[in-house]
Scaffold this motif. Structure first.
Motif, PDB file in Angstrom:
ATOM      1  N   ALA A   1       0.833  -1.202   0.000  1.00 34.73           N
ATOM      2  CA  ALA A   1       0.000   0.000   0.000  1.00 34.73           C
ATOM      3  C   ALA A   1       0.872   1.259   0.000  1.00 34.73           C
ATOM      4  CB  ALA A   1      -0.927  -0.007   1.213  1.00 34.73           C
ATOM      5  N   VAL A   2       0.219   2.387  -0.170  1.00 33.32           N
ATOM      6  CA  VAL A   2       0.885   3.680  -0.224  1.00 33.32           C
ATOM      7  C   VAL A   2       0.545   4.464   1.042  1.00 33.32           C
ATOM      8  CG1 VAL A   2       1.014   5.885  -1.475  1.00 33.32           C
ATOM      9  CG2 VAL A   2       0.825   3.734  -2.738  1.00 33.32           C
ATOM     10  N   VAL A   3       1.535   5.071   1.659  1.00 34.19           N
ATOM     11  CA  VAL A   3       1.291   5.915   2.835  1.00 34.19           C
ATOM     12  C   VAL A   3       0.467   7.127   2.394  1.00 34.19           C
ATOM     13  CG1 VAL A   3       2.363   7.251   4.684  1.00 34.19           C
ATOM     14  CG2 VAL A   3       3.468   5.160   3.850  1.00 34.19           C
ATOM     15  N   SER A   4      -0.586   7.439   3.126  1.00 32.87           N
ATOM     16  CA  SER A   4      -1.509   8.483   2.672  1.00 32.87           C
ATOM     17  C   SER A   4      -2.111   9.243   3.852  1.00 32.87           C
ATOM     18  CB  SER A   4      -2.635   7.853   1.840  1.00 32.87           C
ATOM     19  OG  SER A   4      -3.422   6.969   2.649  1.00 32.87           O
TER      20      SER A   4
ATOM     21  N   HIS B   1      -1.999   5.584   8.189  1.00 33.54           N
ATOM     22  CA  HIS B   1      -2.977   5.586   7.101  1.00 33.54           C
ATOM     23  C   HIS B   1      -2.319   5.031   5.848  1.00 33.54           C
ATOM     24  CE1 HIS B   1      -6.234   8.141   8.928  1.00 33.54           C
ATOM     25  NE2 HIS B   1      -5.238   8.363   9.772  1.00 33.54           N
ATOM     26  N   LEU B   2      -2.937   4.003   5.268  1.00 31.90           N
ATOM     27  CA  LEU B   2      -2.425   3.373   4.055  1.00 31.90           C
ATOM     28  C   LEU B   2      -3.543   3.278   3.028  1.00 31.90           C
ATOM     29  CD1 LEU B   2      -0.424   0.382   5.603  1.00 31.90           C
ATOM     30  CD2 LEU B   2       0.500   2.561   4.806  1.00 31.90           C
ATOM     31  N   THR B   3      -3.207   3.563   1.783  1.00 29.58           N
ATOM     32  CA  THR B   3      -4.183   3.499   0.693  1.00 29.58           C
ATOM     33  C   THR B   3      -3.835   2.365  -0.258  1.00 29.58           C
ATOM     34  OG1 THR B   3      -4.849   5.820   0.757  1.00 29.58           O
ATOM     35  CG2 THR B   3      -5.053   4.703  -1.348  1.00 29.58           C
ATOM     36  N   SER B   4      -4.843   1.555  -0.551  1.00 32.16           N
ATOM     37  CA  SER B   4      -4.700   0.466  -1.513  1.00 32.16           C
ATOM     38  C   SER B   4      -5.584   0.735  -2.720  1.00 32.16           C
ATOM     39  CB  SER B   4      -5.100  -0.875  -0.884  1.00 32.16           C
ATOM     40  OG  SER B   4      -4.340  -1.139   0.270  1.00 32.16           O
TER      41      SER B   4
ATOM     42  N   VAL C   1      -5.287   2.565   9.587  1.00 39.76           N
ATOM     43  CA  VAL C   1      -6.534   2.926   8.903  1.00 39.76           C
ATOM     44  C   VAL C   1      -6.324   2.649   7.419  1.00 39.76           C
ATOM     45  CG1 VAL C   1      -8.183   4.753   8.387  1.00 39.76           C
ATOM     46  CG2 VAL C   1      -7.036   4.706  10.613  1.00 39.76           C
ATOM     47  N   GLY C   2      -7.063   1.691   6.900  1.00 39.79           N
ATOM     48  CA  GLY C   2      -6.921   1.328   5.498  1.00 39.79           C
ATOM     49  C   GLY C   2      -7.919   2.059   4.623  1.00 39.79           C
TER      50      GLY C   2
END
Length: 332
Positions: free
Chosen positions: A66-69, A92-95, A108-109
Motif C-alpha cells: 500500500a501507499v502511505v496516505s 494511514h495506508l491506501t490500496s 486505517v486502510g
C-alpha cells in the motif's frame, strides 16, 4: 548457542516480508531468530534497526504494497496539523480499489484509485504527493486547518506546489469525497506565507470584519531602501502586523526585531506586534485582542468599516380576522 546465520545481502539493513525470506532460502526457524524483530504481522527486520515511525511505515508498506496516505503522508511532508489528529501511532495506508483495504492494528486502510503523478516513491516508502495528500485531508480536517495546510503547500520558501498546479489538480476532482470542502478552503488559501500563525491570524482578522491584509509585502523607506517584510500589512493605512513566536524570545532576535520595527515606524508605519495570547480570546465569546488591536490601529489611520446594509422590510400582508375578510383600520 550458535549465532544465527548471516542474512542474504538483499535482506540486510531493511524490513522484509516472510515470503521474501522464504524465497531467499531462509527457514521458518531463521525468521524467528533473536537477531530479527517483528514490526508487524508478516514482516521481519534486523533487531539493530531503529524503532521509529518511518521504520514502521516501511515495514507496513513492505508487507501490504500500500501507499502511505492521508495524515501519515501529511506528517512525512511536514504539513502543520492540529495536535488532536497528529497521531504518529496510527498509520494511514491506501490500496487500489481492486485490493482489500489494509487491516492491521493501529492502521486505517483506505481504498481509492491514485494516478501515477499522485504517488511519490521515496527512498524508504511511497506516499501520496503533496497535492493528493492535501486533498485527502479535506475529509479529515476542519476548514481552517485545511486552509492552513493549503497555505503550507504554497509557502514562500520551498513551496510544495504552485497555484496553477493546485487549480489544475482541483479541476479534475469534482464529485470526489472532500471536493466541496477543498474548494471552500481554496478560496481562503494564499501563497507566500511563512508560518501557520500568519494564516491563523489572517483568517481571524477577516472573520471579525477587518479587511484582508497583504502577506509579506516588502516595506521601503523614502529612499527606496528595504526595511522589512511584515507578516501581514495594510499598505494604504501603513499598518504592519508582526507575529512573534517562541523563536523571537532570544536576546539576539529581540534586538533584531526592535531595530526592524523602529525603522518601520520612522518610515511612518504603525507596527502592531502580536503573540499567541493575542490570538486566544480571554473568555468564550470575547473578541481576541489581536482583532481589537489591529482594528484600533486601522481606525487610527483613517480606516472605517463599510456600512452594514439593513435588509429591506418585506411588504406586510393585511391581517385577516376571518378567512377571506381582511381586517379594517380599527382591527375589526
Amino acid at each position: 548457542m550458535r549465532p544465527p546465520s548471516e542474512l542474504p545481502l538483499q535482506l540486510r539493513n531493511q524490513p522484509f516480508t516472510v515470503a521474501e525470506a522464504r524465497a531467499a532460502g531462509l527457514s521458518r526457524r531463521r525468521t524467528r531468530a533473536r537477531d530479527l524483530v517483528n514490526p508487524c504481522h508478516g514482516v521481519r527486520a534486523p533487531a539493530t534497526t531503529q524503532d521509529t515511525s518511518l521504520e514502521r511505515l516501511r515495514a507496513l508498506t513492505a508487507v501490504t504494497g500500500a501507499v502511505v496516505s492521508h495524515l501519515s503522508a501529511a506528517v512525512l511532508w511536514g504539513f502543520p496539523l492540529p495536535i488532536a489528529v497528529a497521531n504518529h501511532a496510527v498509520v494511514h495506508l491506501t490500496s487500489d480499489p481492486a485490493r482489500r483495504a489494509v487491516r492491521y492494528k493501529d492502521v486505517v486502510g483506505h481504498q481509492q484509485s491514485l494516478k501515477p503523478d499522485e504517488i511519490v516513491a521515496g527512498v524508504w516508502v511511497s506516499c501520496t504527493s503533496p497535492l493528493r495528500t492535501w486533498f485527502d485531508l479535506a475529509c479529515l480536517l476542519g476548514l481552517d486547518d485545511l486552509v492552513n495546510a493549503g497555505d503550507f503547500l504554497l509557502r514562500r520558501r520551498n513551496p510544495l506546489t504552485t497555484v496553477d498546479a493546485l487549480d489544475t489538480f482541483l479541476a479534475g476532482k469534482p464529485g470526489r469525497p472532500g471536493y466541496r470542502r477543498a474548494m471552500r478552503a481554496r478560496a481562503l488559501m494564499r501563497a507566500n506565507t511563512d508560518s501557520p500563525k500568519e494564516t491563523e491570524l489572517r483568517l481571524l482578522l477577516i472573520r471579525h470584519g477587518l479587511p484582508e491584509p497583504g502577506i509579506n509585502v516588502p516595506v521601503f523607506d523614502e529612499t527606496g531602501a528595504w526595511i522589512e517584510d511584515p507578516d501581514l500589512s495594510y499598505e494604504r493605512e501603513k499598518v504592519a502586523i508582526q507575529y512573534d513566536g517562541a523563536h523571537h524570545a532570544s536576546p539576539a532576535q529581540r534586538r533584531s526585531d526592535i531595530f526592524r520595527d523602529e525603522n518601520a515606524r520612522d518610515a511612518g508605519w504603525r507596527v502592531v506586534v502580536l503573540t499567541q495570547r493575542d490570538l486566544d480570546p480571554i473568555a468564550p465569546g470575547m473578541t481576541p485582542t489581536a482583532v481589537t488591536r489591529v482594528r484600533a490601529a486601522l481606525t487610527e489611520r483613517g480606516w472605517t468599516p463599510a456600512p452594514v446594509r439593513s435588509p429591506s422590510p418585506s411588504p406586510q400582508r393585511p391581517r385577516s380576522t376571518r378567512a377571506g375578510h381582511p381586517a379594517d383600520a380599527n382591527g375589526r
